[in-house]
Structure formats: C-alpha cells, structure tokens
Write a protein that holds these residues in place. Structure first.
Motif, PDB file in Angstrom:
ATOM      1  N   GLY A 263       0.810  -1.210   0.000  1.00  0.00           N
ATOM      2  CA  GLY A 263       0.000   0.000   0.000  1.00  0.00           C
ATOM      3  C   GLY A 263       0.842   1.259   0.000  1.00  0.00           C
ATOM      4  O   GLY A 263       0.540   2.229  -0.704  1.00  0.00           O
ATOM      5  N   ALA A 264       1.921   1.250   0.798  1.00  0.00           N
ATOM      6  CA  ALA A 264       2.811   2.412   0.848  1.00  0.00           C
ATOM      7  C   ALA A 264       3.500   2.633  -0.497  1.00  0.00           C
ATOM      8  O   ALA A 264       3.640   3.770  -0.956  1.00  0.00           O
ATOM      9  CB  ALA A 264       3.853   2.209   1.954  1.00  0.00           C
ATOM     10  N   LEU A 265       3.903   1.539  -1.148  1.00  0.00           N
ATOM     11  CA  LEU A 265       4.552   1.650  -2.458  1.00  0.00           C
ATOM     12  C   LEU A 265       3.584   2.166  -3.523  1.00  0.00           C
ATOM     13  O   LEU A 265       3.935   3.037  -4.325  1.00  0.00           O
ATOM     14  CB  LEU A 265       5.119   0.288  -2.882  1.00  0.00           C
ATOM     15  N   VAL A 266       2.359   1.621  -3.522  1.00  0.00           N
ATOM     16  CA  VAL A 266       1.350   2.071  -4.487  1.00  0.00           C
ATOM     17  C   VAL A 266       1.040   3.548  -4.275  1.00  0.00           C
ATOM     18  O   VAL A 266       0.926   4.322  -5.231  1.00  0.00           O
ATOM     19  CB  VAL A 266       0.067   1.224  -4.373  1.00  0.00           C
ATOM     20  N   SER A 267       0.905   3.947  -3.000  1.00  0.00           N
ATOM     21  CA  SER A 267       0.638   5.345  -2.674  1.00  0.00           C
ATOM     22  C   SER A 267       1.759   6.247  -3.189  1.00  0.00           C
ATOM     23  O   SER A 267       1.517   7.313  -3.769  1.00  0.00           O
ATOM     24  CB  SER A 267       0.481   5.509  -1.160  1.00  0.00           C
TER      25      SER A 267
ATOM     26  N   TYR B 204       4.243   9.442  -9.952  1.00  0.00           N
ATOM     27  CA  TYR B 204       4.201   9.137 -11.382  1.00  0.00           C
ATOM     28  C   TYR B 204       2.849   9.375 -12.054  1.00  0.00           C
ATOM     29  O   TYR B 204       2.772   9.368 -13.284  1.00  0.00           O
ATOM     30  CB  TYR B 204       4.605   7.675 -11.614  1.00  0.00           C
ATOM     31  N   ILE B 205       1.784   9.550 -11.274  1.00  0.00           N
ATOM     32  CA  ILE B 205       0.465   9.722 -11.876  1.00  0.00           C
ATOM     33  C   ILE B 205       0.006  11.167 -11.709  1.00  0.00           C
ATOM     34  O   ILE B 205      -0.115  11.663 -10.592  1.00  0.00           O
ATOM     35  CB  ILE B 205      -0.562   8.758 -11.245  1.00  0.00           C
ATOM     36  N   SER B 206      -0.243  11.813 -12.813  1.00  0.00           N
ATOM     37  CA  SER B 206      -0.649  13.219 -12.785  1.00  0.00           C
ATOM     38  C   SER B 206      -2.161  13.348 -12.691  1.00  0.00           C
ATOM     39  O   SER B 206      -2.903  12.392 -12.971  1.00  0.00           O
ATOM     40  CB  SER B 206      -0.162  13.928 -14.060  1.00  0.00           C
ATOM     41  N   GLU B 207      -2.610  14.538 -12.303  1.00  0.00           N
ATOM     42  CA  GLU B 207      -4.043  14.795 -12.232  1.00  0.00           C
ATOM     43  C   GLU B 207      -4.692  14.678 -13.610  1.00  0.00           C
ATOM     44  O   GLU B 207      -5.830  14.222 -13.739  1.00  0.00           O
ATOM     45  CB  GLU B 207      -4.293  16.187 -11.642  1.00  0.00           C
TER      46      GLU B 207
ATOM     47  N   SER C  68      16.675  11.395  -7.749  1.00  0.00           N
ATOM     48  CA  SER C  68      15.936  10.758  -8.828  1.00  0.00           C
ATOM     49  C   SER C  68      14.511  10.465  -8.369  1.00  0.00           C
ATOM     50  O   SER C  68      14.241  10.371  -7.170  1.00  0.00           O
ATOM     51  CB  SER C  68      16.616   9.460  -9.246  1.00  0.00           C
ATOM     52  N   LYS C  69      13.620  10.264  -9.350  1.00  0.00           N
ATOM     53  CA  LYS C  69      12.234   9.965  -9.022  1.00  0.00           C
ATOM     54  C   LYS C  69      12.100   8.626  -8.306  1.00  0.00           C
ATOM     55  O   LYS C  69      11.248   8.457  -7.437  1.00  0.00           O
ATOM     56  CB  LYS C  69      11.362   9.967 -10.285  1.00  0.00           C
ATOM     57  N   ILE C  70      12.949   7.665  -8.678  1.00  0.00           N
ATOM     58  CA  ILE C  70      12.898   6.347  -8.023  1.00  0.00           C
ATOM     59  C   ILE C  70      13.269   6.487  -6.551  1.00  0.00           C
ATOM     60  O   ILE C  70      12.609   5.923  -5.676  1.00  0.00           O
ATOM     61  CB  ILE C  70      13.846   5.353  -8.724  1.00  0.00           C
ATOM     62  N   ARG C  71      14.321   7.270  -6.268  1.00  0.00           N
ATOM     63  CA  ARG C  71      14.722   7.469  -4.883  1.00  0.00           C
ATOM     64  C   ARG C  71      13.645   8.219  -4.103  1.00  0.00           C
ATOM     65  O   ARG C  71      13.347   7.882  -2.954  1.00  0.00           O
ATOM     66  CB  ARG C  71      16.046   8.241  -4.824  1.00  0.00           C
ATOM     67  N   LEU C  72      13.046   9.227  -4.731  1.00  0.00           N
ATOM     68  CA  LEU C  72      11.969   9.971  -4.087  1.00  0.00           C
ATOM     69  C   LEU C  72      10.787   9.058  -3.776  1.00  0.00           C
ATOM     70  O   LEU C  72      10.184   9.138  -2.716  1.00  0.00           O
ATOM     71  CB  LEU C  72      11.509  11.121  -4.987  1.00  0.00           C
TER      72      LEU C  72
END
Length: 302
Positions: free
Chosen positions: A27-31, A37-40, A170-174
């Motif tokens: 759940g934390a990863l999906v959140s 990565y998902i924009s409005e 990086s986005k992955i680290r964030l």
C-alpha cells in the motif's frame, strides 16, 4: 494475568502485525507511485465522466487489485490528492478489500459454496456505492478533507521538485523515500489498533455470545460489533465467520463479512489519522449504518 491468556494475546498481536506487513508495504509503495508518477490530467482521462459509472468502476477494480484493508486508506488518500472525486475514492477504499480475488476465493472455500461469497461481493459493492455517494454529497461544501500533519505530505504532491528537500534526487529514490515514510506512518497506527483488537479477542466469551444470539436483529448488531473489534484481515475473516453462521444466521454473518473490511478498530484509527475530524467522523458513523440497513433488508428478503 494467566500465562495462557498472555500467550494467546501475544500470539494474536504478533500474527496480526506479521499478516499485515506485506500489505502495508504494498500500500505504501502504491501510494508513493501514485504521488510521483500519476498526474491529475492522467486521472481525469482514465475516470469516466459520469459519476455513477466512475463509482461502479472504482467498486469493481478490486478484482484486479488484491489489497486488503490494512493498506487501502493510504492509497485512497493519494487518489484524492490527485484529483479523484471524494465519493469515487471512498467507493474504491471500501470495496477493494471485499471485491478482490483472494477474498472472494477464501470466502467461497470457507463456506463451501458461492452463496455467501456472492452476497458478500454484491453487498460490498452496493454498500460502498451508497456510502461513497452520501459522503460525496456531505463533503460538497468542504473538499479539504485530508490532514496535512505529515512532513512529507507537503513535499511530494506534484510540486516536489521545487523544494530543496528533493534537489538532485531521482524519481525512483523519491518514490522509495515517500514509501518509507508512508509505511512508517501507517504502521504505528496499525500497531495501536492491533494492540487494542488483540486485547479484545482474548476477553471474548463465546458462551455469552451464544446466549445473545437470539432474535432477528440483535445478532446482526453483535456480529457487526465483533467485526469492528476483532479487526481481522479480510483475506482470513471468512474462516472465523463460518463458525458463527449456525448460531447467528446468514444476515448477521454477512454483516460481519461486509463491515470488517470497510471499517474496523485498526482502520478507524488510520482514517482518523489521515482525514480531518469532521469527515472521518461522518464516514465512521455512516459505514455501519449502511451495512446495518443492508443486513436488515437481507434478513427480510431471505
């Protein structure tokens, strides 16, 4: 305290934590992925324009997302922050722990047939859509329903690259850092809820429950109370509910199976930690009322 009771409490408490850890982490990863990565704009393109169809879509998507109630609140919070309508996000939050393949199969296996599993799924969808619709109406005047009491809440909502905290990362680290903070935050509330629930479990007097199982509507209220206090994982609660079926009847057992994944002691604490007081209180009151209404209607029909 008797050592046997202490051992029972310890085993129950530890098993609750261990069972939930993988789902809380997922759940934390999906959140975090939703936040990063998902924009409005993407959310708006994916969701159907019609509100009812959007809610139906949210209610059925659980078939493809096998996540239990332990982690669903944090995902729903992220969806709301990304512009998903409140009612749609609430339908998603309430239905996914019921309408997912693992829960459906475990219910089918526990009750040796499709009848109870079908009632659980249909009841979960109907109750979730009704609750989501009502919460959407009740929240029209105030769309600001999410608490901003976590340090990372203000740092990763699409404008994160503007802050010093995210400089040269990086986005992955964030994403992983966000997931780590989300995991730690939800885990502390889950541990508190598990502590209270496991304490209640060791004090349940089954003989007293059997004495109180008479009447038409009292068993429904008793089973709903049990589902809230026991705080069982939706992927295993059917095996516990099976033992109550002969004593409390199908409507009460169905109430147990529908309410538990939507609202239990652990989830109510988590809901209160993520959503503002007024919204959380309305939701916590509304869920059992709608489930009670569905169960009473079921008792009249069958």
């Amino acid at each position: 305290m008797n050592i046997t009771i202490l051992e029972k409490w310890a085993n129950t408490f530890i098993s609750m934590i261990l069972e939930a850890l993988p789902f809380i982490l997922i759940g934390a990863l999906v959140s975090a992925i939703i936040q990063m990565y998902i924009s409005e704009e993407l959310v708006k393109r994916i969701l159907p324009k019609n509100k009812f169809i959007s809610m139906l879509f949210a209610a059925l998507i659980g078939v493809f997302i096998p996540i239990c109630e332990c982690a669903i609140v944090t995902i729903a919070k992220s969806l709301i922050k990304k512009g998903v309508p409140i009612g749609v996000a609430i339908v998603f939050m309430l239905s996914v722990p019921i309408v997912n393949p693992v829960v459906i199969l475990s219910t089918f296996y526990a009750f040796s047939g499709i009848k109870v599993a079908l009632i659980r799924v249909l009841g979960g969808i109907v109750c979730a859509i009704v609750i989501g619709s009502l919460m959407d109406i009740l929240s029209t005047k105030n769309k600001d329903i999410i608490k901003n009491n976590n340090n990372y809440d203000t740092m990763c909502d699409c404008g994160c690259v503007a802050t010093n905290y995210f400089y040269n990362k990086s986005k992955i680290r964030l994403c992983l850092e966000h997931a780590n903070k989300e995991f730690s935050n939800i885990l502390k509330y889950y541990i508190l809820g598990s502590f209270l629930s496991s304490s209640f479990i060791v004090m349940v007097d089954k003989d007293m429950l059997n004495i109180m199982s008479g009447g038409k509507y009292i068993p429904i209220i008793i089973m709903m109370t049990l589902s809230f206090l026991l705080s069982l994982c939706s992927e295993a609660d059917a095996f516990i509910a099976r033992g109550f079926l002969n004593h409390f009847g199908l409507p009460a057992t169905s109430a147990f199976l529908i309410l538990g994944p939507m609202l239990d002691l652990k989830n109510s604490i988590i809901i209160g930690s993520y959503f503002k007081k007024g919204f959380a209180l309305k939701l916590i009151i509304l869920i059992p009322l709608i489930v009670l209404g569905f169960s009473i209607a079921l008792s009249i029909i069958i």
